[in-house]
Motif scaffolding. Structure first.
Motif, PDB file in Angstrom:
ATOM      1  N   LEU A  87       0.818  -1.216   0.000  1.00  0.00           N
ATOM      2  CA  LEU A  87       0.000   0.000   0.000  1.00  0.00           C
ATOM      3  C   LEU A  87       0.854   1.271   0.000  1.00  0.00           C
ATOM      4  N   GLN A  88       2.176   1.069   0.059  1.00  0.00           N
ATOM      5  CA  GLN A  88       3.126   2.190   0.074  1.00  0.00           C
ATOM      6  C   GLN A  88       2.803   3.177   1.196  1.00  0.00           C
ATOM      7  N   LEU A  89       2.608   2.623   2.373  1.00  0.00           N
ATOM      8  CA  LEU A  89       2.256   3.450   3.526  1.00  0.00           C
ATOM      9  C   LEU A  89       3.499   4.051   4.163  1.00  0.00           C
ATOM     10  N   ASP A  90       3.354   5.281   4.627  1.00  0.00           N
ATOM     11  CA  ASP A  90       4.445   5.955   5.322  1.00  0.00           C
ATOM     12  C   ASP A  90       3.836   6.978   6.271  1.00  0.00           C
ATOM     13  N   ASN A  91       4.553   7.252   7.352  1.00  0.00           N
ATOM     14  CA  ASN A  91       4.120   8.273   8.301  1.00  0.00           C
ATOM     15  C   ASN A  91       2.702   7.992   8.821  1.00  0.00           C
ATOM     16  N   PHE A  92       2.464   6.735   9.192  1.00  0.00           N
ATOM     17  CA  PHE A  92       1.141   6.364   9.683  1.00  0.00           C
ATOM     18  C   PHE A  92       1.184   6.043  11.175  1.00  0.00           C
ATOM     19  N   THR A  93       0.005   6.090  11.794  1.00  0.00           N
ATOM     20  CA  THR A  93      -0.151   5.694  13.189  1.00  0.00           C
ATOM     21  C   THR A  93      -0.583   4.230  13.222  1.00  0.00           C
ATOM     22  N   LEU A  94       0.110   3.420  13.995  1.00  0.00           N
ATOM     23  CA  LEU A  94      -0.204   1.998  14.122  1.00  0.00           C
ATOM     24  C   LEU A  94      -0.919   1.771  15.442  1.00  0.00           C
ATOM     25  N   VAL A  95      -2.132   1.224  15.366  1.00  0.00           N
ATOM     26  CA  VAL A  95      -2.958   0.956  16.545  1.00  0.00           C
ATOM     27  C   VAL A  95      -3.137  -0.555  16.678  1.00  0.00           C
ATOM     28  N   GLY A  96      -2.739  -1.099  17.813  1.00  0.00           N
ATOM     29  CA  GLY A  96      -2.902  -2.529  18.025  1.00  0.00           C
ATOM     30  C   GLY A  96      -3.633  -2.817  19.320  1.00  0.00           C
ATOM     31  N   HIS A  97      -4.675  -3.647  19.230  1.00  0.00           N
ATOM     32  CA  HIS A  97      -5.438  -4.037  20.418  1.00  0.00           C
ATOM     33  C   HIS A  97      -5.086  -5.453  20.842  1.00  0.00           C
ATOM     34  N   SER A  98      -4.818  -5.655  22.111  1.00  0.00           N
ATOM     35  CA  SER A  98      -4.594  -6.981  22.693  1.00  0.00           C
ATOM     36  C   SER A  98      -3.456  -7.716  21.967  1.00  0.00           C
ATOM     37  N   THR A  99      -3.746  -8.854  21.339  1.00  0.00           N
ATOM     38  CA  THR A  99      -2.700  -9.539  20.584  1.00  0.00           C
ATOM     39  C   THR A  99      -2.243  -8.683  19.406  1.00  0.00           C
ATOM     40  N   GLY A 100      -3.133  -7.886  18.855  1.00  0.00           N
ATOM     41  CA  GLY A 100      -2.736  -6.937  17.817  1.00  0.00           C
ATOM     42  C   GLY A 100      -1.709  -5.943  18.331  1.00  0.00           C
ATOM     43  N   GLY A 101      -1.795  -5.596  19.610  1.00  0.00           N
ATOM     44  CA  GLY A 101      -0.780  -4.743  20.224  1.00  0.00           C
ATOM     45  C   GLY A 101       0.558  -5.448  20.304  1.00  0.00           C
ATOM     46  N   ALA A 102       0.529  -6.736  20.630  1.00  0.00           N
ATOM     47  CA  ALA A 102       1.766  -7.520  20.675  1.00  0.00           C
ATOM     48  C   ALA A 102       2.393  -7.617  19.285  1.00  0.00           C
ATOM     49  N   ILE A 103       1.575  -7.842  18.265  1.00  0.00           N
ATOM     50  CA  ILE A 103       2.079  -7.893  16.885  1.00  0.00           C
ATOM     51  C   ILE A 103       2.675  -6.547  16.499  1.00  0.00           C
ATOM     52  N   ALA A 104       2.005  -5.463  16.896  1.00  0.00           N
ATOM     53  CA  ALA A 104       2.510  -4.121  16.597  1.00  0.00           C
ATOM     54  C   ALA A 104       3.877  -3.895  17.239  1.00  0.00           C
ATOM     55  N   ILE A 105       4.029  -4.326  18.488  1.00  0.00           N
ATOM     56  CA  ILE A 105       5.312  -4.186  19.183  1.00  0.00           C
ATOM     57  C   ILE A 105       6.402  -4.950  18.438  1.00  0.00           C
ATOM     58  N   HIS A 106       6.098  -6.172  18.013  1.00  0.00           N
ATOM     59  CA  HIS A 106       7.120  -6.961  17.319  1.00  0.00           C
ATOM     60  C   HIS A 106       7.428  -6.384  15.937  1.00  0.00           C
ATOM     61  N   TYR A 107       6.414  -5.822  15.287  1.00  0.00           N
ATOM     62  CA  TYR A 107       6.655  -5.141  14.011  1.00  0.00           C
ATOM     63  C   TYR A 107       7.637  -3.989  14.220  1.00  0.00           C
ATOM     64  N   MET A 108       7.437  -3.213  15.263  1.00  0.00           N
ATOM     65  CA  MET A 108       8.318  -2.072  15.529  1.00  0.00           C
ATOM     66  C   MET A 108       9.750  -2.533  15.734  1.00  0.00           C
ATOM     67  N   ALA A 109       9.921  -3.627  16.465  1.00  0.00           N
ATOM     68  CA  ALA A 109      11.266  -4.125  16.754  1.00  0.00           C
ATOM     69  C   ALA A 109      11.899  -4.796  15.541  1.00  0.00           C
ATOM     70  N   ARG A 110      11.124  -5.588  14.848  1.00  0.00           N
ATOM     71  CA  ARG A 110      11.658  -6.385  13.730  1.00  0.00           C
ATOM     72  C   ARG A 110      11.984  -5.510  12.520  1.00  0.00           C
ATOM     73  N   TYR A 111      11.209  -4.465  12.306  1.00  0.00           N
ATOM     74  CA  TYR A 111      11.381  -3.621  11.124  1.00  0.00           C
ATOM     75  C   TYR A 111      11.746  -2.174  11.467  1.00  0.00           C
ATOM     76  N   ASN A 112      12.259  -1.995  12.672  1.00  0.00           N
ATOM     77  CA  ASN A 112      12.694  -0.661  13.093  1.00  0.00           C
ATOM     78  C   ASN A 112      11.582   0.370  12.890  1.00  0.00           C
ATOM     79  N   GLY A 113      10.351  -0.084  13.114  1.00  0.00           N
ATOM     80  CA  GLY A 113       9.203   0.814  13.015  1.00  0.00           C
ATOM     81  C   GLY A 113       8.954   1.351  11.628  1.00  0.00           C
ATOM     82  N   TYR A 114       9.245   0.567  10.615  1.00  0.00           N
ATOM     83  CA  TYR A 114       9.164   1.042   9.228  1.00  0.00           C
ATOM     84  C   TYR A 114       7.814   1.704   8.931  1.00  0.00           C
ATOM     85  N   GLY A 115       7.851   2.970   8.557  1.00  0.00           N
ATOM     86  CA  GLY A 115       6.659   3.701   8.153  1.00  0.00           C
ATOM     87  C   GLY A 115       5.825   4.260   9.282  1.00  0.00           C
ATOM     88  N   VAL A 116       6.113   3.855  10.520  1.00  0.00           N
ATOM     89  CA  VAL A 116       5.269   4.236  11.651  1.00  0.00           C
ATOM     90  C   VAL A 116       5.792   5.519  12.292  1.00  0.00           C
TER      91      VAL A 116
END
Length: 260
Positions: A87-116
């Motif tokens: 989707l060529q997303l950049d400069n977006f806010t990432l919202v994660g609920h419950s396990t979605g929050g855990a996935i969001a945290i791992h995304y930030m760590a694994r991809y250095n917060g790419y685009g967030v």
């Protein structure tokens, strides 16, 4: 609009993209065992205020494909990264609920917060998910009487009163998932920890957590607040595990203020 993004051969992820022309983008990651539709009461409001809202169903849940494998934080974060790229997303806010929050945290760590640019964690199942006792109970129910398991989840999910029709709707969201993916995420929440990921988050982070949460204790929100730099914790006084619905007006306004 809704469409599918291929994340690996034979596996496509469903994406709901509301108001694609919006000036600021918010990506929503749902909780287990639900789908992007749990955020209906955000999608009703935020796009009318100019925001582009993107809901992603993880593999195995909602309208996404339901393969037998890939239910670990690495693969789930990889799926999100593929969608972000497609989707060529950049400069977006990432919202994660419950396990979605855990996935969001791992995304930030694994991809250095790419685009967030900003992160919002709502009743996040981190740095740990379920205790072994809770997980094993849910796993037994998931593999033998999944509808009963889902009813039990609803009983502990909300602090505020919910109507019978609302409960039925929520129940159906949970049953859209495959049985095997439902079980696999229980094992994930039991066995995988995210402590090491927290120090790798550098963007401004808003932590929202219901003080009456019976699913993920409020104490875990305090721990996230202590370990994630540049984070702020906002307790929701009248919510359990569903702050996005139980105090939806406050939730939506807080989200708008945080995004700026």
């Amino acid at each position: 609009m809704g469409y599918f993004v291929s994340v690996e051969p034979g596996v496509s992820i469903y994406v709901e993209d509301i108001n694609p022309g919006g000036s600021k983008t918010i990506v929503f990651l749902h909780g287990w065992p639900l789908s992007h539709k749990q955020f209906e009461y955000q999608f009703d409001v935020l796009p009318t205020m100019g925001y582009r809202c993107i809901g992603i169903d993880w593999r195995g849940f909602g309208k996404s494909d339901k393969p037998m494998s890939g239910y670990n934080y690495d693969r789930l974060a990889d799926d999100i990264r593929t969608v972000v790229g497609a989707l060529q997303l950049d400069n977006f806010t990432l919202v994660g609920h419950s396990t979605g929050g855990a996935i969001a945290i791992h995304y930030m760590a694994r991809y250095n917060g790419y685009g967030v640019s900003k992160l919002v964690l709502v009743d996040a199942a981190a740095p740990i998910g379920f205790t072994k006792e809770t997980a094993n109970k849910l796993l037994t129910e998931a593999l033998n009487d999944r509808p009963k398991m889902m009813r039990g989840i609803i009983d502990t999910f909300f602090f505020q009163y919910i109507t019978g029709p609302f409960s039925d709707w929520f129940f159906q969201l949970g049953l859209q998932a495959a049985g095997w993916s439902t079980a696999a995420i229980i094992i994930l929440l039991r066995d995988e920890k995210l402590d090491a990921d927290l120090q790798k988050i550098f963007v401004p982070t808003l932590i929202i957590h219901g003080i009456h949460d019976q699913v993920i204790p409020f104490a875990q929100a305090r721990e996230l607040n202590q370990k994630i730099r540049n984070s702020q914790l906002v307790p929701f006084q009248y919510s359990g595990h569903g702050a996005f619905w139980e105090e939806r007006n406050k939730f939506n306004q807080l989200l708008i203020q945080f995004i700026g």
